[in-house]
Motif scaffolding. Structure first.
Motif: not given
Length: 131
Positions: A22, A95, A121, A123-124
């Motif tokens: 991430c 996420y 957050w 977007q997954g």
């Protein structure tokens, strides 16, 4: 404002491994505790793991303890989730999330397992474990 972009999901056989990444935009990544959550179809979003702003401490859901490892590289604005010994029940959208901390919270090494505590957050990314 921080933008989070996950990658590394995919299809893997049970017992296999994946590493999620991430990447965060912005210059204040080190001010955030970071977490990973997941959501399977028809289920609530659930906590997976979290790491303090400096990577010094982490916490895990019981369901992944001993199999998953969260880490971060503040120089690269990146948090990772190494997932080993994957099981069918690990199938979900994963996420990453950032919790902007006050200086006091940073000093205390705060992490949270509550989704509403997180400010940003991604977007997954889909993880599918097959038999």
């Amino acid at each position: 404002q921080v933008q989070l972009v996950e990658s590394g999901g995919g299809l893997v056989q049970a017992g296999g491994s994946l590493r999620l990444s991430c990447v965060a935009s912005g210059r204040t990544f080190s001010h955030y505790a970071m977490g990973w959550f997941r959501q399977a179809p028809g289920k609530e979003r659930e906590f997976v793991a979290a790491v303090t702003w400096d990577g010094g401490r982490s916490r895990y859901a019981d369901s992944v303890k001993g199999r998953f490892t969260i880490s971060r590289d503040n120089a690269k604005n990146t948090v990772y989730l190494q997932m080993n010994s994957l099981k069918l029940e690990d199938t979900a959208v994963y996420y990453c999330a950032g919790d902007l901390l006050s200086p006091a919270a940073q000093a205390m090494g705060v992490t949270s397992d509550v989704p509403s505590k997180y400010d940003y957050w991604g977007q997954g990314t889909q993880v599918t474990v097959s038999s």
